[in-house]
Design a protein around this motif. Structure first.
Motif, PDB file in Angstrom:
ATOM      1  N   PHE A 126      35.566  36.720  44.386  1.00  0.00           N
ATOM      2  CA  PHE A 126      36.009  36.591  43.000  1.00  0.00           C
ATOM      3  C   PHE A 126      34.955  35.874  42.154  1.00  0.00           C
ATOM      4  CE2 PHE A 126      40.531  36.568  44.831  1.00  0.00           C
ATOM      5  CZ  PHE A 126      40.680  37.934  44.630  1.00  0.00           C
ATOM      6  N   ASP A 127      34.309  34.866  42.738  1.00  0.00           N
ATOM      7  CA  ASP A 127      33.279  34.135  41.997  1.00  0.00           C
ATOM      8  C   ASP A 127      32.084  35.015  41.691  1.00  0.00           C
ATOM      9  OD1 ASP A 127      32.647  34.284  44.739  1.00  0.00           O
ATOM     10  OD2 ASP A 127      31.378  32.498  44.634  1.00  0.00           O
ATOM     11  N   LEU A 128      31.725  35.861  42.644  1.00  0.00           N
ATOM     12  CA  LEU A 128      30.566  36.734  42.483  1.00  0.00           C
ATOM     13  C   LEU A 128      30.766  37.712  41.335  1.00  0.00           C
ATOM     14  CD1 LEU A 128      27.839  37.590  43.667  1.00  0.00           C
ATOM     15  CD2 LEU A 128      29.063  39.082  45.236  1.00  0.00           C
ATOM     16  N   TYR A 129      31.992  38.196  41.183  1.00  0.00           N
ATOM     17  CA  TYR A 129      32.295  39.173  40.129  1.00  0.00           C
ATOM     18  C   TYR A 129      32.863  38.499  38.879  1.00  0.00           C
ATOM     19  CZ  TYR A 129      31.139  42.890  43.333  1.00  0.00           C
ATOM     20  OH  TYR A 129      30.451  43.728  44.176  1.00  0.00           O
ATOM     21  N   GLU A 130      32.765  37.177  38.841  1.00  0.00           N
ATOM     22  CA  GLU A 130      33.125  36.384  37.654  1.00  0.00           C
ATOM     23  C   GLU A 130      34.549  36.653  37.188  1.00  0.00           C
ATOM     24  OE1 GLU A 130      29.283  35.514  35.170  1.00  0.00           O
ATOM     25  OE2 GLU A 130      29.244  37.621  35.761  1.00  0.00           O
ATOM     26  N   ILE A 131      35.469  36.641  38.147  1.00  0.00           N
ATOM     27  CA  ILE A 131      36.894  36.649  37.820  1.00  0.00           C
ATOM     28  C   ILE A 131      37.322  35.195  37.916  1.00  0.00           C
ATOM     29  CG2 ILE A 131      39.165  37.591  38.358  1.00  0.00           C
ATOM     30  CD1 ILE A 131      37.796  39.882  39.796  1.00  0.00           C
ATOM     31  N   ASN A 132      37.302  34.504  36.792  1.00  0.00           N
ATOM     32  CA  ASN A 132      37.551  33.076  36.785  1.00  0.00           C
ATOM     33  C   ASN A 132      38.282  32.682  35.510  1.00  0.00           C
ATOM     34  OD1 ASN A 132      35.479  32.910  34.742  1.00  0.00           O
ATOM     35  ND2 ASN A 132      33.963  32.966  36.390  1.00  0.00           N
ATOM     36  N   LYS A 133      38.516  31.406  35.370  1.00  0.00           N
ATOM     37  CA  LYS A 133      39.282  30.898  34.230  1.00  0.00           C
ATOM     38  C   LYS A 133      38.612  31.220  32.899  1.00  0.00           C
ATOM     39  CE  LYS A 133      41.383  26.617  32.531  1.00  0.00           C
ATOM     40  NZ  LYS A 133      41.627  25.172  32.812  1.00  0.00           N
ATOM     41  N   THR A 134      37.290  31.204  32.887  1.00  0.00           N
ATOM     42  CA  THR A 134      36.551  31.422  31.638  1.00  0.00           C
ATOM     43  C   THR A 134      36.363  32.898  31.317  1.00  0.00           C
ATOM     44  OG1 THR A 134      35.349  29.360  31.996  1.00  0.00           O
ATOM     45  CG2 THR A 134      34.409  30.917  30.414  1.00  0.00           C
ATOM     46  N   ARG A 162      43.244  28.867  37.529  1.00  0.00           N
ATOM     47  CA  ARG A 162      42.269  28.327  38.478  1.00  0.00           C
ATOM     48  C   ARG A 162      41.774  29.456  39.351  1.00  0.00           C
ATOM     49  NH1 ARG A 162      43.218  25.327  43.488  1.00  0.00           N
ATOM     50  NH2 ARG A 162      45.457  25.439  43.080  1.00  0.00           N
ATOM     51  N   ALA A 163      40.524  29.369  39.812  1.00  0.00           N
ATOM     52  CA  ALA A 163      39.962  30.434  40.648  1.00  0.00           C
ATOM     53  C   ALA A 163      38.946  29.851  41.613  1.00  0.00           C
ATOM     54  CB  ALA A 163      39.310  31.515  39.780  1.00  0.00           C
ATOM     55  N   SER A 164      38.836  30.486  42.762  1.00  0.00           N
ATOM     56  CA  SER A 164      37.795  30.171  43.743  1.00  0.00           C
ATOM     57  C   SER A 164      37.237  31.490  44.251  1.00  0.00           C
ATOM     58  CB  SER A 164      38.366  29.333  44.892  1.00  0.00           C
ATOM     59  OG  SER A 164      39.301  30.091  45.646  1.00  0.00           O
ATOM     60  N   ALA A 165      36.381  31.441  45.240  1.00  0.00           N
ATOM     61  CA  ALA A 165      35.798  32.674  45.775  1.00  0.00           C
ATOM     62  C   ALA A 165      36.850  33.585  46.383  1.00  0.00           C
ATOM     63  CB  ALA A 165      34.736  32.338  46.822  1.00  0.00           C
ATOM     64  N   ASP A 166      37.958  33.010  46.887  1.00  0.00           N
ATOM     65  CA  ASP A 166      38.948  33.826  47.592  1.00  0.00           C
ATOM     66  C   ASP A 166      40.356  33.746  47.026  1.00  0.00           C
ATOM     67  OD1 ASP A 166      39.669  31.270  48.346  1.00  0.00           O
ATOM     68  OD2 ASP A 166      39.133  31.517  50.459  1.00  0.00           O
ATOM     69  N   SER A 167      40.562  33.056  45.911  1.00  0.00           N
ATOM     70  CA  SER A 167      41.917  32.890  45.373  1.00  0.00           C
ATOM     71  C   SER A 167      41.912  32.864  43.851  1.00  0.00           C
ATOM     72  CB  SER A 167      42.543  31.594  45.890  1.00  0.00           C
ATOM     73  OG  SER A 167      42.533  31.531  47.295  1.00  0.00           O
ATOM     74  N   VAL A 223      52.818  46.499  38.248  1.00  0.00           N
ATOM     75  CA  VAL A 223      51.493  46.562  38.863  1.00  0.00           C
ATOM     76  C   VAL A 223      50.646  45.438  38.277  1.00  0.00           C
ATOM     77  CG1 VAL A 223      49.394  47.928  39.117  1.00  0.00           C
ATOM     78  CG2 VAL A 223      51.634  49.044  39.257  1.00  0.00           C
ATOM     79  N   ILE A 224      49.916  44.738  39.140  1.00  0.00           N
ATOM     80  CA  ILE A 224      49.060  43.639  38.706  1.00  0.00           C
ATOM     81  C   ILE A 224      47.600  44.045  38.901  1.00  0.00           C
ATOM     82  CG2 ILE A 224      48.449  41.214  39.079  1.00  0.00           C
ATOM     83  CD1 ILE A 224      51.266  40.794  40.165  1.00  0.00           C
ATOM     84  N   LYS A 225      46.772  43.714  37.914  1.00  0.00           N
ATOM     85  CA  LYS A 225      45.348  44.039  37.984  1.00  0.00           C
ATOM     86  C   LYS A 225      44.528  42.811  37.615  1.00  0.00           C
ATOM     87  CE  LYS A 225      46.269  48.815  36.550  1.00  0.00           C
ATOM     88  NZ  LYS A 225      46.030  49.843  35.501  1.00  0.00           N
ATOM     89  N   LEU A 226      43.284  42.779  38.097  1.00  0.00           N
ATOM     90  CA  LEU A 226      42.350  41.718  37.753  1.00  0.00           C
ATOM     91  C   LEU A 226      41.226  42.297  36.908  1.00  0.00           C
ATOM     92  CD1 LEU A 226      42.037  39.853  41.184  1.00  0.00           C
ATOM     93  CD2 LEU A 226      43.596  39.353  39.297  1.00  0.00           C
ATOM     94  N   LYS A 227      40.855  41.576  35.856  1.00  0.00           N
ATOM     95  CA  LYS A 227      39.770  42.017  34.980  1.00  0.00           C
ATOM     96  C   LYS A 227      38.640  40.996  35.058  1.00  0.00           C
ATOM     97  CE  LYS A 227      40.253  42.024  30.430  1.00  0.00           C
ATOM     98  NZ  LYS A 227      40.665  42.452  29.064  1.00  0.00           N
ATOM     99  N   ASP A 228      37.403  41.491  35.302  1.00  0.00           N
ATOM    100  CA  ASP A 228      36.271  40.586  35.426  1.00  0.00           C
ATOM    101  C   ASP A 228      35.531  40.441  34.095  1.00  0.00           C
ATOM    102  OD1 ASP A 228      34.619  42.808  35.109  1.00  0.00           O
ATOM    103  OD2 ASP A 228      34.163  42.989  37.241  1.00  0.00           O
ATOM    104  N   LYS A 229      34.415  39.728  34.127  1.00  0.00           N
ATOM    105  CA  LYS A 229      33.650  39.449  32.916  1.00  0.00           C
ATOM    106  C   LYS A 229      33.163  40.712  32.232  1.00  0.00           C
ATOM    107  CE  LYS A 229      29.678  36.687  31.382  1.00  0.00           C
ATOM    108  NZ  LYS A 229      28.619  35.740  31.805  1.00  0.00           N
ATOM    109  N   ARG A 230      32.909  41.762  33.028  1.00  0.00           N
ATOM    110  CA  ARG A 230      32.400  43.023  32.465  1.00  0.00           C
ATOM    111  C   ARG A 230      33.534  43.964  32.075  1.00  0.00           C
ATOM    112  NH1 ARG A 230      29.309  41.198  36.575  1.00  0.00           N
ATOM    113  NH2 ARG A 230      27.056  41.055  36.263  1.00  0.00           N
ATOM    114  N   ASN A 231      34.764  43.454  32.071  1.00  0.00           N
ATOM    115  CA  ASN A 231      35.971  44.226  31.728  1.00  0.00           C
ATOM    116  C   ASN A 231      36.281  45.322  32.738  1.00  0.00           C
ATOM    117  OD1 ASN A 231      36.636  42.807  29.328  1.00  0.00           O
ATOM    118  ND2 ASN A 231      35.051  43.931  28.228  1.00  0.00           N
TER     119      ASN A 231
END
Length: 378
Positions: free
Chosen positions: A150-158, A173-178, A192-200
């Protein structure tokens, strides 16, 4: 006199060493020319050249005229020179951890006298979104999504977001695995739940929120009890329910004591729950809450005269941090070591299905389960 002699000798040694040290000149690296890279190696074997590596690897860039380096990039991500060891003919450096927006498979090294390039492929690990820790997390409470990178793909609080159905939710809150966030008040069943990263970029989370497909036993009705001394049904206060009533094992379990939980809806017809065909297409799920350490009186599940003993992936002993969703592939039920296939005839016939505790371990149980279901794989 002997002591004076020794002191004189020691003093003489100090003078000699001081003289030698004062005469020693600092090594001056010369990097007057254009830089060049001849080889890249690992720090463990500097003689073997490499053209491929991983993020966060320590590597040695070998060549000429390298000591005046002012930047080194891998693809288009710059490395941190503050942690590098730089000499005239080699640079020991850590490959930066990040996903490049421009992949050129090159190391680009720059000094005040020029630029050197070297073909080097970085293996970028994929984003892994594994599961919801608890698919039945109540609205307003914190849900946890598990995975990797998750950290690598910038899925984080910011920079990241959670898309819950049609609602966009902030990450707390976010870490590499949570990933941690609060379930919105308007959360609907089977969302359905999805995650969106910094690049959308949007990545779905396996499963459905409060998945009510194929619920065979929701603990609202009693089922068939063999021994109610250990098992009760309750709706709280401890543990706090995830739905309403849940099955609660609390009390002393005796070895091979048949402190069985229940026969689930006695004998369900699997076809009524749309369970038919290859078992590879389905998963058994239920929510589990282990309040006191569970030492090893295994949960057993019986389906179509086949008994499967479930052991937590982490092994025993085990204790959960609240409710967690357990997933067991239906394909673990095998005949002659081959996963079962449920024929239409079998699906239309009442088949005994039970979940219970039975085994050799003597222990005091304090654990609960809810929402026993068989759902199609996503």
């Amino acid at each position: 006199m002997k002591i004076k002699v020794l002191n004189s000798i020691s003093l003489a040694i100090v003078f000699v060493m001081t003289g030698l040290l004062s005469c020693k000149k600092e090594k001056v690296e010369s990097c007057a020319g254009v830089p060049g890279i001849t080889k890249v190696s690992t720090t463990l074997n500097r003689d073997e050249g490499k053209d491929k590596g991983n993020l966060s690897d320590w590597i040695i860039i070998q060549g000429i005229n390298l000591c005046d380096v002012n930047s080194i990039s891998f693809n288009n991500i710059e490395a941190d020179l503050k942690t590098a060891f730089i000499e005239a003919n080699e640079v020991t450096i850590k490959v930066p951890r990040g996903v490049p927006s421009d992949v050129n498979n090159k190391i680009i090294l720059k000094t005040k006298n020029g630029t050197a390039e070297y073909g080097y492929t970085i293996v970028i690990p994929a984003l892994q979104v594994s599961r919801m820790l608890n698919e039945y997390t109540p609205a307003g409470e914190t849900m946890v999504i598990l995975g990797k990178n998750f950290d690598l793909y910038e899925i984080n609080k910011t920079d990241g977001k959670v898309i819950f159905g049609t609602t966009e939710v902030n990450i707390d809150r976010a870490s590499a695995d949570s990933i941690y966030f609060k379930v919105p008040a308007n959360a609907a069943v089977n969302s359905v739940i999805k995650l969106k990263d910094k690049r959308n970029t949007v990545t779905p989370v396996p499963g459905f929120y409060r998945d009510n497909r194929g619920i065979i036993y929701d603990m609202e009705t009693a089922g068939d009890y063999w021994n109610s001394a250990v098992l009760v049904r309750q709706d709280g206060p401890v543990p706090t329910p995830v739905a309403s009533k849940y099955a609660y094992w609390k009390g002393n379990y005796n070895a091979w004591g048949w402190n069985e939980a229940f026969h689930i809806v006695s004998n369900p017809k699997l076809g009524d729950y749309n369970v038919v065909g290859s078992s590879n297409n389905y998963t058994i799920k239920f929510e589990l809450n282990v309040l006191d350490t569970w030492k090893g009186s295994n949960i057993k599940i019986k389906l179509m005269d086949i008994t499967y003993t479930w052991v937590p992936p982490s092994g025993f002993p085990v204790k959960t941090k609240g409710w967690e969703t357990v997933s067991i592939p239906l394909s673990v039920f095998k005949t002659a070591n081959v996963p079962i296939t449920i024929t239409p005839t079998q699906a239309a016939t009442a088949k005994e299905l039970r979940i219970y505790i039975h085994g050799a371990t003597v222990e005091a149980l304090n654990m609960a389960i809810d929402n026993f279901r068989i759902v199609p794989n996503d």
